[in-house]
Write a protein that holds these residues in place. Sequence first.
Motif, PDB file in Angstrom:
ATOM      1  N   UNK A  16       0.825  -1.197   0.000  1.00 42.78           N
ATOM      2  CA  UNK A  16       0.000   0.000   0.000  1.00 42.78           C
ATOM      3  C   UNK A  16       0.870   1.262   0.000  1.00 42.78           C
ATOM      4  N   UNK A  17       1.924   1.211   0.795  1.00 46.44           N
ATOM      5  CA  UNK A  17       2.818   2.365   0.920  1.00 46.44           C
ATOM      6  C   UNK A  17       3.587   2.622  -0.380  1.00 46.44           C
ATOM      7  N   UNK A  18       4.018   1.530  -1.025  1.00 44.83           N
ATOM      8  CA  UNK A  18       4.760   1.677  -2.282  1.00 44.83           C
ATOM      9  C   UNK A  18       3.879   2.332  -3.337  1.00 44.83           C
ATOM     10  N   UNK A  19       2.627   1.899  -3.362  1.00 43.13           N
ATOM     11  CA  UNK A  19       1.674   2.463  -4.316  1.00 43.13           C
ATOM     12  C   UNK A  19       1.416   3.941  -3.995  1.00 43.13           C
ATOM     13  N   UNK A  20       1.143   4.211  -2.722  1.00 42.63           N
ATOM     14  CA  UNK A  20       0.792   5.576  -2.326  1.00 42.63           C
ATOM     15  C   UNK A  20       1.939   6.539  -2.533  1.00 42.63           C
ATOM     16  N   UNK A  99      -4.333  15.323   3.964  1.00 38.71           N
ATOM     17  CA  UNK A  99      -3.197  15.694   4.787  1.00 38.71           C
ATOM     18  C   UNK A  99      -1.861  15.340   4.175  1.00 38.71           C
ATOM     19  N   UNK A 100      -1.774  15.410   2.850  1.00 37.95           N
ATOM     20  CA  UNK A 100      -0.508  15.110   2.183  1.00 37.95           C
ATOM     21  C   UNK A 100       0.019  16.361   1.503  1.00 37.95           C
ATOM     22  N   UNK A 101       1.312  16.351   1.235  1.00 38.95           N
ATOM     23  CA  UNK A 101       1.844  17.502   0.528  1.00 38.95           C
ATOM     24  C   UNK A 101       1.887  17.195  -0.965  1.00 38.95           C
ATOM     25  N   UNK A 102       1.705  18.250  -1.746  1.00 42.86           N
ATOM     26  CA  UNK A 102       1.604  18.095  -3.198  1.00 42.86           C
ATOM     27  C   UNK A 102       2.986  18.099  -3.829  1.00 42.86           C
ATOM     28  N   UNK A 103       3.895  18.807  -3.193  1.00 43.25           N
ATOM     29  CA  UNK A 103       5.194  19.055  -3.787  1.00 43.25           C
ATOM     30  C   UNK A 103       6.218  18.050  -3.252  1.00 43.25           C
TER      31      UNK A 103
ATOM     32  N   UNK B  36       8.918  11.071   6.922  1.00 45.00           N
ATOM     33  CA  UNK B  36       8.293  11.214   8.236  1.00 45.00           C
ATOM     34  C   UNK B  36       6.779  11.423   8.085  1.00 45.00           C
ATOM     35  N   UNK B  37       6.427  12.244   7.097  1.00 42.56           N
ATOM     36  CA  UNK B  37       5.016  12.536   6.856  1.00 42.56           C
ATOM     37  C   UNK B  37       4.272  11.281   6.403  1.00 42.56           C
ATOM     38  N   UNK B  38       4.921  10.539   5.482  1.00 42.95           N
ATOM     39  CA  UNK B  38       4.285   9.350   4.911  1.00 42.95           C
ATOM     40  C   UNK B  38       4.134   8.233   5.941  1.00 42.95           C
ATOM     41  N   UNK B  39       5.175   8.015   6.726  1.00 41.73           N
ATOM     42  CA  UNK B  39       5.163   6.898   7.673  1.00 41.73           C
ATOM     43  C   UNK B  39       4.560   7.289   9.009  1.00 41.73           C
ATOM     44  N   UNK B  40       4.362   8.575   9.198  1.00 42.65           N
ATOM     45  CA  UNK B  40       3.798   9.095  10.436  1.00 42.65           C
ATOM     46  C   UNK B  40       4.546   8.570  11.662  1.00 42.65           C
ATOM     47  N   UNK B  41       5.847   8.854  11.673  1.00 44.58           N
ATOM     48  CA  UNK B  41       6.659   8.496  12.833  1.00 44.58           C
ATOM     49  C   UNK B  41       7.292   9.768  13.384  1.00 44.58           C
ATOM     50  N   UNK B  42       8.015   9.600  14.485  1.00 42.57           N
ATOM     51  CA  UNK B  42       8.700  10.751  15.058  1.00 42.57           C
ATOM     52  C   UNK B  42      10.082  10.889  14.414  1.00 42.57           C
ATOM     53  N   UNK B  43      10.683  12.048  14.557  1.00 45.12           N
ATOM     54  CA  UNK B  43      12.027  12.298  14.035  1.00 45.12           C
ATOM     55  C   UNK B  43      13.020  11.250  14.523  1.00 45.12           C
ATOM     56  N   UNK B  44      13.019  11.050  15.849  1.00 43.21           N
ATOM     57  CA  UNK B  44      14.007  10.173  16.467  1.00 43.21           C
ATOM     58  C   UNK B  44      13.861   8.732  16.005  1.00 43.21           C
TER      59      UNK B  44
END
Lengths: 206, 100
Positions: A16-20, A99-103, B36-44
């Motif tokens: 799912x992550x690879x696709x997204x 809640x995602x960024x476009x760039x 970090x945004x994609x996996x929704x984890x903390x920096x550390x």
Amino acid sequence: MKENLSYQEDLASVRNLMERSSKFISLSGLSGILSGVYALAGAGYAYQVIYDGEIRRTISFYFQHPQDVYQLCVIAFLVLICSLATGVFLSLRKAKRKGQSLWTISSRKLLINLLVPLVAGGLFTLILLSRGYFGIIAPSLLIFYGLALMNASANLFDEIRYLAYSEIILGLVAAFNPGYGLLFWAIGFGALHIFYGALMYRKYDR
Amino acid sequence: MRNPFDFLDKLLEHRTRLQIMGVLVANEAFEFTELRELLQTTDGNLATHLKALEREKYIAIHKTFIERKPNTRYKATEKGRNAFKKHLDAMEEVIKHQRN
């Protein structure tokens, strides 16, 4: 060593992550539908410009009436600008909602893949236009647009690849039928956009 | 016959590390903040896992400056891609194996 179920979850989550992460999922099907509507409206208006009388105009007519050619260019350009603005606006909205960024690196790559053939095709078509090859304008735009989509399709939904094939085939058919440019233009940029836009809207937007 | 568990990659058994590898295999490069945004984890947390992957040379780090701001990009190495693929195959084997 982990539980079987946990491996299945891991596999599913990573797929799912690879696709997204690799697809530009913020693209909205609605922008496809709307740009199709703009194109049809533009084609309708262009039709009135071209066929306002009884006579069907020949290529030599356009040589003597450059203002008509100019007007057609303005219509096409307006359709392009409206479609792009709608696409950017709706993508921004969808990205914000999720809640995602476009760039991202992927979207930048996508933009380059899309823009290089598109700009080359646009310039090439303008050169054709300036040299009076009116019969080949619509096919040229359709083919270059299809190739640009094809080039960018790795980072887009699968539907875009089918749209790309359709545009390329349509462009080739159009090249065999000079004089029907407006009709093919309306099918390629109007009907096909609405069709694939609706497919994408049903599948990903809701 | 060898046990399919033998082919599993210890480093990639952790879901976050597996996810990082997945993202980097599917994409040319990814920035720290994007990950970090994609996996929704903390920096550390993210930094620790990235370091572990880098130590095994599964990923490569490219540090640059963009308009004077530090920018860190991560890419999967050839070794990392192979390890990821092997681990995925092994996971599928395990699932198949346990189902029977």
